[in-house]
Design a protein around this motif. Sequence first.
Motif, short mmCIF file in Angstrom:
data_model
loop_
_atom_site.label_atom_id
_atom_site.label_comp_id
_atom_site.label_asym_id
_atom_site.label_seq_id
_atom_site.Cartn_x
_atom_site.Cartn_y
_atom_site.Cartn_z
N VAL A 11 63.55 48.07 96.52
CA VAL A 11 62.86 49.45 95.14
C VAL A 11 61.49 49.37 95.17
O VAL A 11 60.56 48.84 95.22
N HIS B 109 66.82 55.21 93.87
CA HIS B 109 66.14 53.75 93.59
C HIS B 109 66.18 52.32 94.91
O HIS B 109 65.28 51.86 95.08
N SER B 110 67.12 52.83 95.18
CA SER B 110 67.39 50.54 96.04
C SER B 110 68.44 51.17 97.06
O SER B 110 69.33 51.39 97.34
N CYS C 37 63.70 52.25 87.06
CA CYS C 37 63.67 52.70 87.78
C CYS C 37 64.22 53.90 86.96
O CYS C 37 64.38 55.66 87.04
#
Length: 504
Positions: A113, A50-51, A88
């Motif tokens: 993100v 997610h990042s 997330c």
Amino acid sequence: HVSWMAGILLSLSPASNCCEILVKIRAAGWVRVRVEESWFTVERALLARHSDYFCALFQSGMKESRQDRVHLMGGVHARGFLVALSVCRGEIPTISDPDELTEAVECAAFLQVACLVQHLCDIIDSDNCLLLYYTASIFGVHALFHNAALFLCDAFDDLKEAAESTIPEDLLQYSKSLSPTTYIAIGTHSPSMELLHDSFRVVCYLDEREGEWKHLTNLPTLCSTSMAGVAVLDNRLYIVGGVYGYGKDTVDSSFCYNPDTGVWTALPGPQQPRYDFTLLGHEGRLYAIGGEVQKQIISTAESFDTEKGEWTFIQHAPRPVASAACAVARRRMFVCFWRPPDTTDIYEYVPVKNEWKLATTMIRPQSYGHCMVAHRDNLYVMRNGPCDDFLRCLMDCYNITTGQWTAMAGHYINSKGALFTAMIRGNSVFTVKHMLTLEYTIIGDGWKPRRQMKGFPKSGSLWTCLLRLPKTGPVIPQLDSKGKEDEMSLPDTSEGFVEAVPQL
């Protein structure tokens, strides 16, 4: 601020075993992240997925990529990081504190993100729009910046004073340069004949300055809006299926209108011929749910990928349904299913899992949901009044965050407001019928009438939606060297449309 697994391990173990446990956490694919004075124990895979920041870090080959501890210094606050982790993990956190919103935007920018950016876009409202707009401009979060600017453009009349006194002039001008969403109405028509120039087969838009309906475009000759599916997706108007003739023969084709070019494009219809069905636009796809085939109500459902131009079957609806009320709230799709005589079940369709989930049930004597619209995290369900009274509508509100129902006070006069055509822009609700167009303002315990404009100058059922039109007005399709439009030729029969029909 640690995950449940790491938190249990560390709380139950003596200090002498902490090092051993941290080794096990690292071996299991976990990492401890320090933000300010707080420690978070998180799965590496979750962060990498997610990042973009952590994905690059873990693949960099630097010594930090192999360590079981990461210290984020500057650019991120603990509260913002906690919100990011929540999103997330698939949660939908409520963020109302201004400092927390700012720190969430900061974290989304620094750690890149994408799902947090999308969540912040989802929760833009009149309370936080200006803060998110300004903060996104500071941290360079373009998607959030643009979405907040669009919301301010749509709700400028309500936010004008606050906007002019709190945000910089360049941000104000950027929002003003955008086009607000416009209320669109379409009459009910069967397919026409090539040589028949029907001046009523048009799509109209509401000119709010003059308070009247004007011509936007003509419907394609073979397009039916009778018992069709009508939806907007990515600022494109889609009209799918429908019927023609007294036998309700199904129209197999679909049509897409691009307001930026003024051009209609022909598209394939659903694999299962259907009419009187529910059509929803969501996340790059159209969803055709239920409907009728040869006077039989069905439960099959399909989705249309606009990029591939293909219809595919999805999980059947929970039960056969026709002309069901539907709405999208916080990027979640909800559809009403009636169980006679008193029960309205609201189901959520979850695309990523291809499944239907019962969200809630509304039980009202001799009443069911005819129309549903979304505002913030509320679903407003319009239903008939006592003893099937369709002229005095009642309204109930369901909050998808708290799971609570609220009965809205008073009756809503459907003969004037035509609540079944409701569309929401900012804090305003636009409704139209033949007598008048009425705008409401959404307040805490109900909808308050705001202003009246001319009605739609044609009898029969109406389809409504919202589109962003070019600021210069409706676009006349460009002709190619042979004198034809890029996609299909449509006669201009708009002259005198509004004037030719007397007001009812």
